[in-house]
Scaffold this motif. Structure first.
Motif, PDB file in Angstrom:
ATOM      1  N   ASN A 376     -40.961  35.035 -70.701  1.00  0.00           N
ATOM      2  CA  ASN A 376     -41.461  36.628 -71.007  1.00  0.00           C
ATOM      3  C   ASN A 376     -42.214  36.916 -69.562  1.00  0.00           C
ATOM      4  N   LEU A 377     -42.459  37.982 -69.255  1.00  0.00           N
ATOM      5  CA  LEU A 377     -42.702  38.584 -67.825  1.00  0.00           C
ATOM      6  C   LEU A 377     -43.370  39.858 -67.792  1.00  0.00           C
ATOM      7  N   ARG A 378     -44.696  39.679 -67.009  1.00  0.00           N
ATOM      8  CA  ARG A 378     -45.335  41.196 -66.791  1.00  0.00           C
ATOM      9  C   ARG A 378     -45.656  41.392 -65.429  1.00  0.00           C
ATOM     10  N   GLN A 379     -45.395  42.287 -64.919  1.00  0.00           N
ATOM     11  CA  GLN A 379     -46.105  42.491 -63.443  1.00  0.00           C
ATOM     12  C   GLN A 379     -47.353  42.940 -63.552  1.00  0.00           C
ATOM     13  N   THR A 380     -48.265  42.333 -62.767  1.00  0.00           N
ATOM     14  CA  THR A 380     -49.797  42.799 -62.953  1.00  0.00           C
ATOM     15  C   THR A 380     -49.716  44.128 -62.096  1.00  0.00           C
ATOM     16  N   THR A 381     -50.732  45.164 -62.680  1.00  0.00           N
ATOM     17  CA  THR A 381     -50.910  46.298 -62.008  1.00  0.00           C
ATOM     18  C   THR A 381     -52.527  46.284 -61.556  1.00  0.00           C
TER      19      THR A 381
END
Ligand code: HEM
Length: 502
Positions: A376-381
């Motif tokens: 899974n993947l999230r791009q940090t904000t």
């Protein structure tokens, strides 16, 4: 007076202690650059790491094998520069670490990029067509949240999704009949299995989204049939996207032939799905509104809320709902074929019409071992401090779920297909709840998890019940292998054999 002095003293002491602790912890925070891992070279990116014999990693068949080498070589936090739109990825091999990031990123909206080519297609190349409504796969921030809030009830409420069961049963019957008719010719079965299962998954998701069958499972489907074009798109997009993401930096240009081909495929996918959606809209208007909910398609439900959102969601369903489901069901049939005891137990449940408890456990267990997406993947904000490292905004935070799900420290007999682990109670060492809840996430995490989950589960359960009721599924070849694409894929040929069930 004395008390006041003590109080001031305590206050001063705790201020000194606080700033000392902060000083210490700030000193302990390691910069992003200190994370070990693979670095990119100016022109070729990270390709050199995958060269046979000389590369740090060497060639790998799939993400699982790559994660294993990275973990062994670099430990629990590993950086990889220059992948996924040439950004920097950090893989976290401790679930607590990505858990911290993923939870903190839930608000205001989780950012999951990674489909750069599709973003470009919708937001730049065909900007006029999409006009700011981008769909769940590529929208971010407020646009994503507004869209998701509108579609959630129609797609995720089990009661609503179950309304499609009778139609899905008919489709499953058709597939079982087709597979049965070719069972005696192993070459035909091996050759046709993937096509047939893909036709079934498209026919099923089309029924749910458009409210009608589109004829995928008819005999002699011609090559220019629109359904064939959709199936082709759903197979080719992951292929080309993968090539573009992993290609050396200099190839990932908008004038490369892969990129141009991908844009053409997006055009075809849009045109064909738009044609189906228009036909469905026309049928809805001719029939008139005010019909019972059970006879309404998802498209019809969404049209009543927001036309643009309805069209975009239907388009995404006709894309994201094809290969994902066919892969998941193929993996499940394989696991049942090589685990006869589990298959027999499941058939007993089916024959006894005793609900779907064991079947659901089989689906979960199969997705643990053979998930559609290996990570899974999230791009940090925003910036995070994780595992003592500074993680800046804009980092791709990867949860290597497939790899972790096969570790003994989370699941006893981790590489074995044991559906019972999802059913036994807490006292049993097999109990699934002993694993960290973020280890196995086949449908993703939190508010941005898979919107098609309920539909996929229903389709799979119905098909497996219909098939195993009549058929014993066997596997006659070497173990099934996963090959690398953006979404997982199986190495062909398939070695299924279908015999009459007792
Ligand atoms: C077994 C089948 C399926 C699996 C394992 C699966 C898995 C996933 C995963 C892991 C994600 C990413 C979630 C996250 O980032 O947290 C996702 C997202 C998504 N899936 Fe599925 N999927 C399946 C079937 C489907 C179907 C049938 C549809 C359509 C009806 C669908 C539509 C989508 C969409 C639109 C998203 C993006 C959601 C968003 O960003 O809000 N998927 N899926």
């Amino acid at each position: 007076m004395i008390f006041k002095r003590i109080a001031v003293g305590i206050q001063k002491k705790s201020i000194i202690q606080l700033s000392w602790t902060r000083h210490l912890s700030e000193e302990n925070i390691k910069p992003f650059d200190a994370i070990p891992g693979l670095t990119a070279l100016p022109i070729i990116g990270i390709m050199h790491h995958f060269i046979p014999f000389f590369g740090t990693i060497g060639p790998k068949n799939n993400f699982f094998d790559m994660f294993e080498v990275l973990y062994r070589k670099y430990g629990s936090v590993v950086k990889m520069e220059g992948m996924l739109a040439k950004g920097t990825m950090v893989m976290f091999f401790e679930p607590d670490h990505y858990d911290k990031i993923y939870r903190a990123e839930e608000m205001p909206a989780p950012y999951r990029s990674g489909f750069q080519a599709l973003e470009y297609y919708r937001e730049e190349l065909r900007k006029d067509r999409f006009n700011g409504v981008y769909g769940l796969t590529t929208a971010q921030g407020k646009k994503w949240r507004d869209f998701r809030t509108k579609v959630n009830p129609a797609l995720l409420k089990p009661k609503i999704v179950k309304l499609y069961a009778p139609g899905l049963e008919e489709i499953a019957d058709d597939l079982v009949a087709r597979l049965w008719s070719i069972r005696e010719d192993p070459a035909a079965l091996s050759k046709e299995f993937e096509t047939e299962i893909t036709k079934w998954s498209l026919e099923s998701v089309a029924l749910v989204c458009l409210g009608k069958r589109i004829g995928c499972l008819q005999d002699n489907l011609s090559d220019d049939h629109p359904a064939k074009k959709l199936m082709h798109c759903s197979k080719t997009v992951p292929d080309l996207s993968f090539k573009l993401e992993f290609a050396p930096k200099f190839i990932n240009m908008r004038n490369s032939s892969w990129f141009k081909e991908l844009m053409k495929i997006f055009d075809t996918q849009w045109e064909v799905s738009e044609m189906y959606i228009e036909q469905a809209k026309k049928a809805i208007n001719e029939r008139g509104h005010g019909i019972p909910e059970e006879d309404q398609s998802i498209l019809e439900k969404l049209l009543a809320i927001d036309e643009k959102v309805a069209v975009m969601m239907a388009n995404e369903m006709l894309f994201a709902g094809i290969d994902t489901v066919s892969y998941a069901v193929t993996g499940l049939l394989y696991n049942l074929a090589v685990n006869k005891v589990a298959q027999d137990k499941l058939r007993q449940e089916i024959h006894a019409q005793a609900g779907s408890k064991y079947l659901k456990a089989c689906v979960k267990e199969s997705l643990r071992l053979l998930p559609v997406l290996s990570a899974n993947l999230r791009q940090t904000t925003k910036e995070h401090i994780v595992a003592g490292y500074q993680i800046p905004a804009g980092t791709f935070a990867i949860a290597p779920n497939e790899y972790l799900s096969k570790l003994e420290k989370y699941y006893p007999q981790a590489r074995e297909f044991i559906p019972e682990r999802w059913l036994v109670d807490k006292e049993d060492p097999l109990y699934y709840g002993n694993a960290h809840p973020m280890v196995t996430l086949p449908f993703g995490f939190g508010v941005r998890s898979c919107i098609g989950r309920r539909i996929a589960e229903l389709e799979i359960e119905i098909l497996v019940k219909k098939l195993l009721d009549k058929v014993e599924v066997q596997w006659t070849g070497p173990p099934l292998k996963v090959v690398i694409k953006v979404i997982n894929n199986f190495k062909k040929p398939y070695h299924f054999k279908f015999v009459e069930a007792k």
